[in-house]
Structure formats: structure tokens, C-alpha cells
Design a protein around this motif. Structure first.
Motif, PDB file in Angstrom:
ATOM      1  N   GLY A  21      13.258  10.205 -11.697  1.00 40.39           N
ATOM      2  CA  GLY A  21      12.754  11.574 -11.512  1.00 40.39           C
ATOM      3  C   GLY A  21      13.727  12.589 -12.079  1.00 40.39           C
ATOM      4  N   LYS A  22      15.034  12.371 -11.835  1.00 37.98           N
ATOM      5  CA  LYS A  22      16.056  13.303 -12.358  1.00 37.98           C
ATOM      6  C   LYS A  22      16.038  13.314 -13.879  1.00 37.98           C
ATOM      7  CE  LYS A  22      19.462  12.618  -8.723  1.00 37.98           C
ATOM      8  NZ  LYS A  22      20.672  11.834  -8.482  1.00 37.98           N
ATOM      9  N   LEU A  23      15.656  12.170 -14.466  1.00 34.67           N
ATOM     10  CA  LEU A  23      15.607  12.098 -15.944  1.00 34.67           C
ATOM     11  C   LEU A  23      14.265  12.624 -16.481  1.00 34.67           C
ATOM     12  CD1 LEU A  23      17.174   8.545 -16.484  1.00 34.67           C
ATOM     13  CD2 LEU A  23      18.287  10.740 -16.856  1.00 34.67           C
ATOM     14  N   GLY A  24      13.443  13.177 -15.582  1.00 35.27           N
ATOM     15  CA  GLY A  24      12.168  13.760 -16.017  1.00 35.27           C
ATOM     16  C   GLY A  24      11.076  12.719 -16.238  1.00 35.27           C
ATOM     17  N   VAL A  25      11.130  11.630 -15.487  1.00 33.68           N
ATOM     18  CA  VAL A  25      10.148  10.551 -15.656  1.00 33.68           C
ATOM     19  C   VAL A  25       9.246  10.473 -14.429  1.00 33.68           C
ATOM     20  CG1 VAL A  25       9.885   8.041 -15.814  1.00 33.68           C
ATOM     21  CG2 VAL A  25      11.669   9.195 -17.125  1.00 33.68           C
ATOM     22  N   GLU A  26       7.950  10.358 -14.667  1.00 35.07           N
ATOM     23  CA  GLU A  26       7.014  10.134 -13.571  1.00 35.07           C
ATOM     24  C   GLU A  26       6.883   8.624 -13.344  1.00 35.07           C
ATOM     25  OE1 GLU A  26       3.280  12.271 -13.858  1.00 35.07           O
ATOM     26  OE2 GLU A  26       2.317  10.653 -12.717  1.00 35.07           O
ATOM     27  N   VAL A  27       7.091   8.213 -12.110  1.00 34.26           N
ATOM     28  CA  VAL A  27       7.040   6.777 -11.800  1.00 34.26           C
ATOM     29  C   VAL A  27       5.669   6.417 -11.257  1.00 34.26           C
ATOM     30  CG1 VAL A  27       7.997   4.978 -10.299  1.00 34.26           C
ATOM     31  CG2 VAL A  27       9.512   6.656 -11.338  1.00 34.26           C
ATOM     32  N   GLU A  28       5.111   5.326 -11.765  1.00 37.65           N
ATOM     33  CA  GLU A  28       3.849   4.816 -11.227  1.00 37.65           C
ATOM     34  C   GLU A  28       4.133   3.461 -10.596  1.00 37.65           C
ATOM     35  OE1 GLU A  28       0.500   6.976 -13.823  1.00 37.65           O
ATOM     36  OE2 GLU A  28       0.536   4.796 -13.820  1.00 37.65           O
ATOM     37  N   ARG A  29       3.740   3.338  -9.346  1.00 38.98           N
ATOM     38  CA  ARG A  29       4.039   2.068  -8.655  1.00 38.98           C
ATOM     39  C   ARG A  29       2.824   1.649  -7.847  1.00 38.98           C
ATOM     40  NH1 ARG A  29       6.381   1.813  -3.386  1.00 38.98           N
ATOM     41  NH2 ARG A  29       7.649   3.695  -3.489  1.00 38.98           N
ATOM     42  N   THR A  30       2.336   0.444  -8.105  1.00 40.07           N
ATOM     43  CA  THR A  30       1.172  -0.012  -7.328  1.00 40.07           C
ATOM     44  C   THR A  30       1.594  -0.693  -6.036  1.00 40.07           C
ATOM     45  OG1 THR A  30       1.146  -1.863  -8.863  1.00 40.07           O
ATOM     46  CG2 THR A  30      -0.657  -0.321  -9.057  1.00 40.07           C
ATOM     47  N   LEU A  31       2.812  -1.263  -6.039  1.00 39.48           N
ATOM     48  CA  LEU A  31       3.256  -1.967  -4.826  1.00 39.48           C
ATOM     49  C   LEU A  31       3.699  -0.956  -3.774  1.00 39.48           C
ATOM     50  CD1 LEU A  31       5.458  -4.883  -6.215  1.00 39.48           C
ATOM     51  CD2 LEU A  31       3.396  -5.129  -4.858  1.00 39.48           C
ATOM     52  N   THR A  32       2.895  -0.829  -2.720  1.00 33.99           N
ATOM     53  CA  THR A  32       3.308   0.012  -1.593  1.00 33.99           C
ATOM     54  C   THR A  32       2.982  -0.757  -0.321  1.00 33.99           C
ATOM     55  OG1 THR A  32       1.160   1.087  -1.432  1.00 33.99           O
ATOM     56  CG2 THR A  32       2.812   2.214  -2.772  1.00 33.99           C
ATOM     57  N   LEU A  33       3.634  -0.382   0.762  1.00 36.32           N
ATOM     58  CA  LEU A  33       3.376  -1.072   2.026  1.00 36.32           C
ATOM     59  C   LEU A  33       1.959  -0.799   2.519  1.00 36.32           C
ATOM     60  CD1 LEU A  33       6.742  -0.582   3.884  1.00 36.32           C
ATOM     61  CD2 LEU A  33       5.615  -2.739   3.392  1.00 36.32           C
ATOM     62  N   SER A  34       1.487   0.443   2.325  1.00 33.39           N
ATOM     63  CA  SER A  34       0.144   0.770   2.833  1.00 33.39           C
ATOM     64  C   SER A  34      -0.921  -0.018   2.060  1.00 33.39           C
ATOM     65  CB  SER A  34      -0.126   2.274   2.757  1.00 33.39           C
ATOM     66  OG  SER A  34       0.072   2.734   1.455  1.00 33.39           O
ATOM     67  N   ARG A  35      -0.702  -0.223   0.768  1.00 28.56           N
ATOM     68  CA  ARG A  35      -1.660  -1.005  -0.012  1.00 28.56           C
ATOM     69  C   ARG A  35      -1.659  -2.458   0.472  1.00 28.56           C
ATOM     70  NH1 ARG A  35      -1.873  -3.664  -5.395  1.00 28.56           N
ATOM     71  NH2 ARG A  35      -3.817  -3.043  -6.376  1.00 28.56           N
ATOM     72  N   TRP A  36      -0.462  -2.948   0.754  1.00 33.62           N
ATOM     73  CA  TRP A  36      -0.365  -4.322   1.250  1.00 33.62           C
ATOM     74  C   TRP A  36      -1.137  -4.459   2.569  1.00 33.62           C
ATOM     75  CZ3 TRP A  36       1.240  -6.889   5.596  1.00 33.62           C
ATOM     76  CH2 TRP A  36       1.365  -8.278   5.473  1.00 33.62           C
ATOM     77  N   VAL A  37      -0.939  -3.488   3.454  1.00 37.86           N
ATOM     78  CA  VAL A  37      -1.633  -3.530   4.759  1.00 37.86           C
ATOM     79  C   VAL A  37      -3.143  -3.469   4.545  1.00 37.86           C
ATOM     80  CG1 VAL A  37      -2.082  -2.160   6.853  1.00 37.86           C
ATOM     81  CG2 VAL A  37       0.265  -2.585   6.114  1.00 37.86           C
ATOM     82  N   LYS A  38      -3.562  -2.503   3.713  1.00 32.31           N
ATOM     83  CA  LYS A  38      -5.003  -2.284   3.509  1.00 32.31           C
ATOM     84  C   LYS A  38      -5.696  -3.560   3.019  1.00 32.31           C
ATOM     85  CE  LYS A  38      -7.780   0.622   0.504  1.00 32.31           C
ATOM     86  NZ  LYS A  38      -7.662   1.688  -0.487  1.00 32.31           N
ATOM     87  N   TYR A  39      -5.102  -4.196   2.040  1.00 37.80           N
ATOM     88  CA  TYR A  39      -5.764  -5.374   1.456  1.00 37.80           C
ATOM     89  C   TYR A  39      -5.432  -6.665   2.208  1.00 37.80           C
ATOM     90  CZ  TYR A  39      -7.498  -2.604  -2.368  1.00 37.80           C
ATOM     91  OH  TYR A  39      -8.177  -1.670  -3.100  1.00 37.80           O
ATOM     92  N   SER A  40      -4.140  -6.915   2.422  1.00 38.14           N
ATOM     93  CA  SER A  40      -3.774  -8.216   2.994  1.00 38.14           C
ATOM     94  C   SER A  40      -4.289  -8.371   4.417  1.00 38.14           C
ATOM     95  CB  SER A  40      -2.261  -8.397   3.001  1.00 38.14           C
ATOM     96  OG  SER A  40      -1.799  -8.352   1.695  1.00 38.14           O
ATOM     97  N   LEU A  41      -4.307  -7.272   5.173  1.00 37.79           N
ATOM     98  CA  LEU A  41      -4.720  -7.415   6.569  1.00 37.79           C
ATOM     99  C   LEU A  41      -6.220  -7.212   6.757  1.00 37.79           C
ATOM    100  CD1 LEU A  41      -1.848  -5.671   8.574  1.00 37.79           C
ATOM    101  CD2 LEU A  41      -1.961  -7.962   7.646  1.00 37.79           C
ATOM    102  N   PHE A  42      -6.862  -6.469   5.840  1.00 36.91           N
ATOM    103  CA  PHE A  42      -8.275  -6.151   6.081  1.00 36.91           C
ATOM    104  C   PHE A  42      -9.191  -6.572   4.922  1.00 36.91           C
ATOM    105  CE2 PHE A  42      -5.682  -3.155   8.517  1.00 36.91           C
ATOM    106  CZ  PHE A  42      -6.132  -3.467   9.788  1.00 36.91           C
ATOM    107  N   LEU A  43      -9.023  -5.933   3.742  1.00 40.21           N
ATOM    108  CA  LEU A  43     -10.033  -6.108   2.694  1.00 40.21           C
ATOM    109  C   LEU A  43     -10.067  -7.521   2.111  1.00 40.21           C
ATOM    110  CD1 LEU A  43      -9.856  -2.624   0.934  1.00 40.21           C
ATOM    111  CD2 LEU A  43     -11.362  -3.415   2.747  1.00 40.21           C
ATOM    112  N   ASN A  44      -8.926  -8.214   2.084  1.00 39.57           N
ATOM    113  CA  ASN A  44      -8.929  -9.594   1.579  1.00 39.57           C
ATOM    114  C   ASN A  44      -9.850 -10.474   2.415  1.00 39.57           C
ATOM    115  OD1 ASN A  44      -5.414  -9.902   0.532  1.00 39.57           O
ATOM    116  ND2 ASN A  44      -7.120  -8.836  -0.375  1.00 39.57           N
TER     117      ASN A  44
END
Ligand code: SF4
Length: 400
Positions: free
Chosen positions: A235-258
């Protein structure tokens, strides 16, 4: 029972929220101090030398929790193709050898995850009724989802804010406010308020930040200490980070949608298929697929975070080098030898390379528009030249 947990991003906040809702006091849940150099030193000192960084850091957390009086500790386990399967058994023995008679409770991340988590909560709260457990679980998850939504906004704002550091200070405030929130209504209000505040942060008028995706092993991607706050540094270098791995995504899919047959990785696995046809443990298959997807989505580059000696990510790293997708990848090996100045030098060089590459592509684009008006022979010469693909460098970084 005094329960100690290892750190993993902001996971301590929902765990604390659930414990409070179920009437567990501060003395029942032991949250070790934030992961620090001391945590790492402890983990390194008592772990097998070949263990991966997540093993060492979580062991350090558990030792610190035992020092504060924990007699029971939580750890993940799985039946996958990597070391996660022996984390708990091994760490239990190490704690015993150190004189801590801590009882290990494990969460099975391979099968029956939701049932495993809910049953564990029931054990820990001495058999509270199921409706109360489910309400507490919802409250904890509400906090987790709010934190991830705010973090996503921070990743965008950091790259373009005029006053550097403002988004980070708002994020720090948000973490504290959400940690202290007492009910779902307050969590939702804070979620809205902090996202609004972030949206109002003054931005550079012509900001067009580079977009870099972050992929790799889930622990080192999510735990800032393990990756030396790479998102903040980018961010300090002026870069936007895109990250798909998040804990909420893991919860949403692994615990429910899967459980309903919805697989969040279906597209990613499909994208990886030409290069890797099966699960190699951990997040290795997903890392390969993420490279293909990021190239298709127009990301400028990808940073691959891999714990040193992690077999699944080593497989992914080697395959990523030979995919035909035109996307520069910087592999950062995370271990106790990693030093911030070394990592910053690599990040700066990678960002420079991507900026140069983007400029060259744009210049080529302009030439192409212009060349369309030239006589055919010139145009053909140009199109031959253009058909030469930009090199897609794979930059491997050792640690240090
Ligand atoms: S995926 Fe890699 S880093 Fe994670 S537990 Fe398995 S071996 Fe260790």
C-alpha cells in the motif's frame, strides 16, 4: 478450564466475542500477546528445524498462552497431504517436555468442520444450550465478516490516499471498535461507518494503482506477522492488493456453502487443470489456479507467499514458472530468516518492473492505434513486432 488459542489474523476477535456471549470471563479464554519476535524465537527454539513457519509461530503462541496459565489449547488438524496433520500431536509433546500439561483440543479442518467447531464450543462452555451457542456463533461471525469487509476497503484506499497512513489508522480504530462491540446491531453500524470513512479518505486525483494479487499458503497470506505486513508495505508503494483468501470466505464456504455442493474453488481448480490435475495438499492447487485467473482478470502481477519447506507451495511455485499465462510472479519464501529490508528491496524491484511493463504495454497500445492508419506494409511489420509477448518473469526470492 483456561483455554489458550494461537493467533491467525483477527481470529481472536470473533473467538473472544463468542466466549463473552457464552458467559466465559477473561480468565477462561487466554489470548496470547500479539505475535512478535519473541513468539517466533520460542517457536524456532522448540520446533523441529524443518517445520514450516505456521507450525513455529503457532507453537510460540501456545507457549505464550501456557505461560499466562492456559491449561487447554486449541489447534487445527486435518487429514490432508501436509504437515498440518501432525501439528497438534507434535506440539502437545513439545509443551509436555517444557513442563506444560496442556490438554489439546483440535478442530478438524478436513471433514465435518461446522459440527467439529460447534461441538468444541459446546464442550468449552460446559454444555450451554444449542440456541445460545448458535447466537454466540452468529455474533462472532458477524464481527469476522465486518472486519474482512473493512480490510478489503483498506486495501484499495492505502494505494491511493494522499496522506499516507490514514487508512491504516482508521483500520486500527475499526479493529478496536469492532472488538468492543456488544451486539450485532452495533457491529453492523460500525461496519457501515468505517467503510464510509474509508471511502471519504482524500485520494490522488489521477490515481491508477497497480493491482497485485496475493496468493499462497493461507496462514502466511492472512497472518501479518508471518508475511511482514506485506499488504501494508505494498500500500505504501501505491499498490492495490487483491486477496481472495480471507477467513470470512473460508467460513462462508467451508462451513456452509460447500455442504450445499457450492465449491468456491471450482473455477480456480478448472483454471489450474492444464498444469496441475489434483490436490497437492495445503493451498498449492489453488495457488496455480490463482495465477491463471489473475492473468485473465488483468492483474499486473502476483505475489506468491510460500512458507519455506512447505511442500504444496513448492510444487505450486515450480509449476507457476512454466504456465503460458503472461503474469509476473514474485515468490516470497517465509521463514525465520526473512528480514524486512531484504523483502522491501524485492518488493520495490517487483513494483518497478510492473510499472515499467504497464507503461510499455500502454505505449504499445498507442502505437497500435496509430499504426492502424499506416499503409499495410508498415502495419504488418508492426503487428509482427507486437506479436512478440512480453516476458513473464518469475522472480523467486530466497529468504533473508
Ligand atoms: S500447507 Fe505448508 S505451511 Fe501450511 S501446514 Fe501444510 S506444510 Fe505447513
Amino acid at each position: 478450564m483456561r483455554i489458550g488459542i494461537p493467533h491467525f489474523g483477527n481470529v481472536y476477535i470473533p473467538v473472544k466475542a463468542m466466549a463473552n456471549k457464552l458467559g466465559a470471563g477473561g480468565e477462561d479464554l487466554i489470548i496470547p500477546p500479539p505475535t512478535s519476535q519473541r513468539t517466533l524465537d520460542l517457536g524456532v527454539k522448540y520446533s523441529p528445524v524443518e517445520a514450516c513457519l505456521p507450525y513455529k509461530l503457532t507453537l510460540g503462541n501456545l507457549i505464550e498462552a501456557c505461560e499466562l496459565g492456559a491449561d487447554t489449547v486449541l489447534q487445527a488438524r486435518g487429514t490432508g497431504i501436509c504437515r498440518l496433520g501432525y501439528y497438534a500431536k507434535n506440539q502437545e509433546q513439545i509443551l509436555r517436555d517444557l513442563g506444560y500439561d496442556a490438554h489439546f483440543l483440535t478442530i478438524d479442518l478436513s471433514r465435518h468442520k461446522l459440527a467439529s467447531i460447534l461441538n468444541m464450543i459446546k464442550t468449552l462452555c460446559h454444555g450451554a444450550p444449542w440456541p445460545q451457542i448458535i447466537l454466540a456463533f452468529r455474533f462472532g461471525m458477524g464481527k469476522l465478516f465486518a472486519l474482512d469487509r473493512i480490510e478489503k476497503e483498506v486495501q484499495k484506499v492505502r494505494a491511493v490516499e494522499i496522506e499516507k497512513g490514514l487508512a491504516n489508522s482508521i483500520y486500527r480504530e475499526a479493529i478496536q471498535a469492532i472488538d468492543e462491540a456488544r451486539d450485532n446491531k452495533e457491529v453492523k453500524r460500525l461496519n457501515r461507518e468505517y467503510i464510509d470513512r474509508l471511502k471519504r479518505v482524500p485520494r490522488g486525483p489521477q490515481a491508477d494503482p497497480l493491482k497485485i494479487a496475493l496468493a499462497g499458503e493461507i496462514y502466511v497470506v492472512i497472518e501479518p506477522f508471518a508475511n511482514m505486513d506485506i499488504e501494508m508495505e505494498l500500500g505504501k508503494l501505491g499498490v492495490e492488493v487483491e486477496r481472495t483468501l480471507t477467513l470470512s470466505r473460508w467460513v462462508k464456504y467451508s462451513l456452509f456453502l460447500n455442504r450445499l455442493g457450492i465449491d468456491e474453488w471450482k473455477e480456480v481448480h478448472k483454471a489450474a487443470l492444464p498444469y496441475l490435475k489434483r490436490d497437492v495438499g495445503g493451498d498449492g492447487w489453488e495457488s496455480v489456479g490463482e495465477k491463471v485467473i489473475c492473468a485473465r482478470n488483468g492483474c499486473d502481477g502476483l505475489i506468491h507467499l510460500a512458507p519455506f519447506t512447505c511442500m504444496p507451495e513448492t510444487v505450486a511455485q515450480n509449476i507457476m514458472r512454466s504456465t503460458k499465462e503472461d503474469l509476473p510472479v514474485l515468490t516470497v519464501l517465509c521463514d525465520e530468516q526473512m528480514a524486512k529490508p531484504g523483502m522491501m528491496t524485492r518488493l520495490e524491484a517487483f513494483v518497478d518492473l510492473l510499472q515499467f511493463r504497464r507503461k510499455r504495454r500502454r505505449d504499445k497500445g498507442n502505437i497500435k492505434v496509430f499504426s492502424n492508419r499506416l499503409p499495410v506494409c508498415h502495419s504488418e511489420e508492426r503487428s509482427d513486432e507486437e506479436s512478440h509477448r512480453d516476458p513473464s518473469p518469475e522472480l523467486d526470492s530466497g529468504s533473508g
